[in-house]
Enzyme design. Sequence first.
Site, PDB file in Angstrom:
ATOM      1  N   LYS A   1      -3.441 -10.581  -6.847  1.00  0.00           N
ATOM      2  CA  LYS A   1      -4.761 -10.889  -6.299  1.00  0.00           C
ATOM      3  C   LYS A   1      -5.816  -9.936  -6.876  1.00  0.00           C
ATOM      4  CE  LYS A   1      -5.583  -8.204  -2.240  1.00  0.00           C
ATOM      5  NZ  LYS A   1      -5.926  -7.939  -0.908  1.00  0.00           N
TER       6      LYS A   1
ATOM      7  N   LYS B   1      -9.990  -4.357  -5.510  1.00  0.00           N
ATOM      8  CA  LYS B   1     -10.720  -3.182  -6.001  1.00  0.00           C
ATOM      9  C   LYS B   1      -9.774  -2.027  -6.306  1.00  0.00           C
ATOM     10  CE  LYS B   1     -12.209  -2.996  -1.276  1.00  0.00           C
ATOM     11  NZ  LYS B   1     -13.255  -3.460  -0.426  1.00  0.00           N
TER      12      LYS B   1
ATOM     13  N   LYS C   1       0.822  -1.215   0.000  1.00  0.00           N
ATOM     14  CA  LYS C   1       0.000   0.000   0.000  1.00  0.00           C
ATOM     15  C   LYS C   1       0.849   1.256   0.000  1.00  0.00           C
ATOM     16  CE  LYS C   1      -4.514  -1.481   1.390  1.00  0.00           C
ATOM     17  NZ  LYS C   1      -5.714  -1.246   2.173  1.00  0.00           N
TER      18      LYS C   1
HETATM   19  P1  TYM Z   1     -10.230  -6.497   2.928  1.00  0.00           P
HETATM   20  O1  TYM Z   1     -11.321  -5.511   3.122  1.00  0.00           O
HETATM   21  O2  TYM Z   1      -9.107  -6.137   2.018  1.00  0.00           O
HETATM   22  O3  TYM Z   1     -10.801  -7.882   2.426  1.00  0.00           O
HETATM   23  C1  TYM Z   1     -11.910  -8.486   3.068  1.00  0.00           C
HETATM   24  C2  TYM Z   1     -11.809  -9.995   3.086  1.00  0.00           C
HETATM   25  O4  TYM Z   1     -11.803 -10.513   1.770  1.00  0.00           O
HETATM   26  C3  TYM Z   1     -10.654 -11.300   1.558  1.00  0.00           C
HETATM   27  N1  TYM Z   1     -10.191 -11.066   0.190  1.00  0.00           N
HETATM   28  C4  TYM Z   1      -9.908 -12.042  -0.662  1.00  0.00           C
HETATM   29  N2  TYM Z   1      -9.974 -13.372  -0.557  1.00  0.00           N
HETATM   30  C5  TYM Z   1      -9.617 -14.092  -1.639  1.00  0.00           C
HETATM   31  N3  TYM Z   1      -9.208 -13.542  -2.800  1.00  0.00           N
HETATM   32  C6  TYM Z   1      -9.120 -12.213  -2.960  1.00  0.00           C
HETATM   33  N4  TYM Z   1      -8.730 -11.686  -4.109  1.00  0.00           N
HETATM   34  C7  TYM Z   1      -9.490 -11.388  -1.856  1.00  0.00           C
HETATM   35  N5  TYM Z   1      -9.537 -10.040  -1.660  1.00  0.00           N
HETATM   36  C8  TYM Z   1      -9.978  -9.868  -0.415  1.00  0.00           C
HETATM   37  C9  TYM Z   1      -9.641 -10.807   2.582  1.00  0.00           C
HETATM   38  O5  TYM Z   1      -8.682 -11.781   2.877  1.00  0.00           O
HETATM   39  C10 TYM Z   1     -10.531 -10.504   3.744  1.00  0.00           C
HETATM   40  O6  TYM Z   1     -10.831 -11.673   4.463  1.00  0.00           O
HETATM   41  N6  TYM Z   1      -7.729  -5.782   7.161  1.00  0.00           N
HETATM   42  C11 TYM Z   1      -8.881  -6.445   6.570  1.00  0.00           C
HETATM   43  C12 TYM Z   1     -10.192  -6.004   7.176  1.00  0.00           C
HETATM   44  C13 TYM Z   1     -10.234  -6.182   8.648  1.00  0.00           C
HETATM   45  C14 TYM Z   1     -10.342  -7.412   9.356  1.00  0.00           C
HETATM   46  C15 TYM Z   1     -10.329  -7.039  10.730  1.00  0.00           C
HETATM   47  C16 TYM Z   1     -10.455  -8.733   8.956  1.00  0.00           C
HETATM   48  C17 TYM Z   1     -10.142  -5.179   9.563  1.00  0.00           C
HETATM   49  N7  TYM Z   1     -10.221  -5.685  10.812  1.00  0.00           N
HETATM   50  C18 TYM Z   1     -10.411  -8.028  11.736  1.00  0.00           C
HETATM   51  C19 TYM Z   1     -10.530  -9.716   9.972  1.00  0.00           C
HETATM   52  C20 TYM Z   1     -10.511  -9.354  11.317  1.00  0.00           C
HETATM   53  C21 TYM Z   1      -8.900  -6.083   5.093  1.00  0.00           C
HETATM   54  O7  TYM Z   1      -8.391  -5.075   4.680  1.00  0.00           O
HETATM   55  O8  TYM Z   1      -9.654  -6.937   4.339  1.00  0.00           O
END
Ligand code: TYM
Length: 335
Positions: free
Chosen positions: A199, A202, A117
């Site tokens: 991966k 968005k 990032k």
């Molecule tokens: P975020 O918002 O980027 O993604 C949300 C969830 O979707 C999964 N994910 C994917 N899985 C498979 N293939 C992909 N291309 C893909 N893109 C996204 C992510 O692994 C995630 O499970 N930091 C976290 C949000 C968060 C969180 C938490 C998660 C904040 N606090 C506490 C768990 C527990 C994040 O940015 O996910």
Amino acid sequence: MENVVQKKRILSGIQPSGDLTLGSYLGAIKNWAALADEYDCYYMLADMHTITVRQVPADLRRHTLTQVAAYIASGLDPEKNVLFVQSHVPAHAQLGWVLDCYTMFGELSRMTQFKDKSAKNADNINAGLFTYPALMAADILLYQADLVPVGHDQKQHVEICRDIANRFNGIYGDVFKIPEPYIPQVGARVMSLTSPENKMSKSDRDQNGCVYMLEKPEDIMRKFKKAVTDSDACVRFDPAGKPGVSNLMQIYSVATGKSFETIEAEFDGRGYGDFKKAVGESVVELLRPIREETERLLADKAYLESVYRAGAEKASYVANRTVSKVYKKVGFLAR
Ligand code: TYM
């Protein structure tokens, strides 16, 4: 005496930083709905995390509300799952600060997501982007979660959360439950359709590589028809040698429940054109009821409001208890 067995607890979250992607659906949300009976589930909209990258305020509000609707439309029954917005529960900021002071500069510097990032947002490498994993640790530890269902890319953040919790417990005794990541076998790494070595995300510059959960069927079909494959003309699972085809196979497998062997047999001797069309159609059908239900729910703002308000109340109850315990342990004078 009645023997009450405490259900194990789950916490997870997604950032409402844009429209939800097929990656977050297959890697995370799709698996959440099935857990409600067995576990005590808390699902958050991680809005505080989103501002580590600049957001347009009106868009953030719209994405947050849409995401509440999409959670419900994906099968998360608000009666059985606690659905809440992170910023509605001040305990996240409170514990986040405390954990900042128990998280090391060195370990934060090693986080892959921070490196990615900061490369993508070179003009805004702010302190929040750097300490983000400590806030995420707070999200999890506040609820004394046993399991954290996430996609593969979040595994490192769950691991640092465990390290922070162990460090804290080592000093003050058993304050936090040590959580485990819960990563699906298939679907944990959905890759971009146009550059399958990255991966699906968005924030991808090439929007043809990313499919959105609420996207129109014709747009989804167009993206799958354009998906990158190879010159082999053979549907075979081989992530290293055939990353594009293998990614499509994973998506198709999760969407239809078919095994890789069945998929290979189904497309034996047929071209990639047929295969890509079938994958696109399976995704359209998988997402259609969710899109329709999300649209229906979005027309009922009062209902959505009642869901996230009740969620914030239930979440605060649990989270405040952890904050009180932590404040006492570190030596803050009781009010
Ligand atoms: P975020 O918002 O980027 O993604 C949300 C969830 O979707 C999964 N994910 C994917 N899985 C498979 N293939 C992909 N291309 C893909 N893109 C996204 C992510 O692994 C995630 O499970 N930091 C976290 C949000 C968060 C969180 C938490 C998660 C904040 N606090 C506490 C768990 C527990 C994040 O940015 O996910």
